[in-house]
Write an enzyme that holds these catalytic residues in place. Sequence first.
Site, mmCIF file in Angstrom:
data_model
loop_
_atom_site.group_PDB
_atom_site.id
_atom_site.type_symbol
_atom_site.label_atom_id
_atom_site.label_comp_id
_atom_site.label_asym_id
_atom_site.label_seq_id
_atom_site.Cartn_x
_atom_site.Cartn_y
_atom_site.Cartn_z
ATOM 1 N N ASP A 115 4.821 11.636 3.414
ATOM 2 C CA ASP A 115 3.581 11.142 2.796
ATOM 3 C C ASP A 115 3.741 10.910 1.293
ATOM 4 O O ASP A 115 4.475 11.631 0.624
ATOM 5 C CB ASP A 115 2.490 12.202 3.042
ATOM 6 C CG ASP A 115 1.103 11.648 2.803
ATOM 7 O OD1 ASP A 115 0.945 10.417 2.679
ATOM 8 O OD2 ASP A 115 0.165 12.454 2.736
ATOM 9 N N ASN A 160 -2.448 4.506 11.683
ATOM 10 C CA ASN A 160 -1.944 3.650 10.600
ATOM 11 C C ASN A 160 -2.192 2.150 10.831
ATOM 12 O O ASN A 160 -2.083 1.350 9.903
ATOM 13 C CB ASN A 160 -0.450 3.896 10.352
ATOM 14 C CG ASN A 160 -0.159 5.204 9.630
ATOM 15 O OD1 ASN A 160 0.903 5.806 9.795
ATOM 16 N ND2 ASN A 160 -1.100 5.679 8.816
HETATM 17 C C1 FPP Z 1 2.870 7.625 4.275
HETATM 18 O O1 FPP Z 1 2.686 7.315 2.925
HETATM 19 C C2 FPP Z 1 3.955 6.825 4.825
HETATM 20 C C3 FPP Z 1 3.858 5.961 5.872
HETATM 21 C C4 FPP Z 1 2.620 5.675 6.600
HETATM 22 C C5 FPP Z 1 5.045 5.208 6.327
HETATM 23 C C6 FPP Z 1 6.318 5.988 6.350
HETATM 24 C C7 FPP Z 1 7.408 5.053 6.470
HETATM 25 C C8 FPP Z 1 8.602 5.184 5.900
HETATM 26 C C9 FPP Z 1 9.012 6.347 5.067
HETATM 27 C C10 FPP Z 1 9.532 4.060 6.093
HETATM 28 C C11 FPP Z 1 10.794 4.332 6.740
HETATM 29 C C12 FPP Z 1 10.849 5.145 7.921
HETATM 30 C C13 FPP Z 1 11.836 5.010 8.807
HETATM 31 C C14 FPP Z 1 11.878 5.900 10.004
HETATM 32 C C15 FPP Z 1 12.894 4.008 8.629
HETATM 33 P P1 FPP Z 1 1.312 6.652 2.487
HETATM 34 O O2 FPP Z 1 1.443 5.186 2.594
HETATM 35 O O3 FPP Z 1 0.219 7.252 3.310
HETATM 36 O O4 FPP Z 1 1.197 7.081 1.001
HETATM 37 P P2 FPP Z 1 -0.144 7.386 0.203
HETATM 38 O O5 FPP Z 1 -0.776 8.563 0.891
HETATM 39 O O6 FPP Z 1 0.360 7.712 -1.158
HETATM 40 O O7 FPP Z 1 -0.966 6.147 0.252
#
Ligand code: FPP
Length: 249
Positions: free
Chosen positions: A25, A73
Amino acid sequence: MAAKNVKVNLPEGTKIPVHIGMIMDGNGRWAKKRGLPRKLGHREGAQTFRTITRHAKNIGVKYFTVYAFSTENWKRPADEVEAIMDLFEKYLDEVRDFIEENIRICFIGDRSMLRPVLQQKMKSVEEDSRDFKAMTLLIAINYGGRDEIVHSARMLAEKVKAGELEPSEIDEKLMNDNLYTAEMDGDIAPDVDLIIRPSGEQRLSNFLIWQAAYAEYYFTNILWPDFKPKDLEEAIIAYSDRHRRFGSL
Ligand code: FPP
């Protein structure tokens, strides 16, 4: 860019969790802080994913489950969802590096809603890595803990309907053995020992809710793209210092 191999630095006698769950996250906030588009945060987060997965294996973790995309998501703007799916596709090609490292790769979640080409690549990576034993990496995509429990209940209901199972035979083990974490060709991931969530949020967010019944939790304010191998070690040291009682004294 190849993932960095960092030397393991843990005190002698540290208890290593068999199964770690990681909520990746903070990508969006990491990008926002730098005035960058959110998708660049995910790109950076994907690099961190590689480095930390490799480090978990070097530490001796046996199952490492990462929360890459939740059933919730999809509510994000279409271009962000698209960017994350593009990243998965790109990484599924690169993830073959892990195969060379003896890491088995499995996916958990409902794949039916993913792009067909992605589903195809997931299947092929799973097949090509099935005999690798150093660590099992479970990537949760379109995953939700409640959805997983519903899936298990449905599988058992089908068996009851077919006359293969009596409702009274349904117990915790059968429920567990029909979760996504049990669909690994005979291998069943054990309960998760430690859940790590960076970025300052202190929630489970529908991640491994069945498997985390007795998990320890570790929260840190570091945003996922800034998460370093030493941060994983700190979480493991904190876990190692805790006394798990599983309901006993
Ligand atoms: C959460 O951060 C992250 C995600 C919803 C996506 C996670 C994806 C990756 C790390 C990409 C790569 C993964 C693989 C397996 C290749 P957020 O967007 O919720 O962050 P925020 O809370 O700061 O908005």
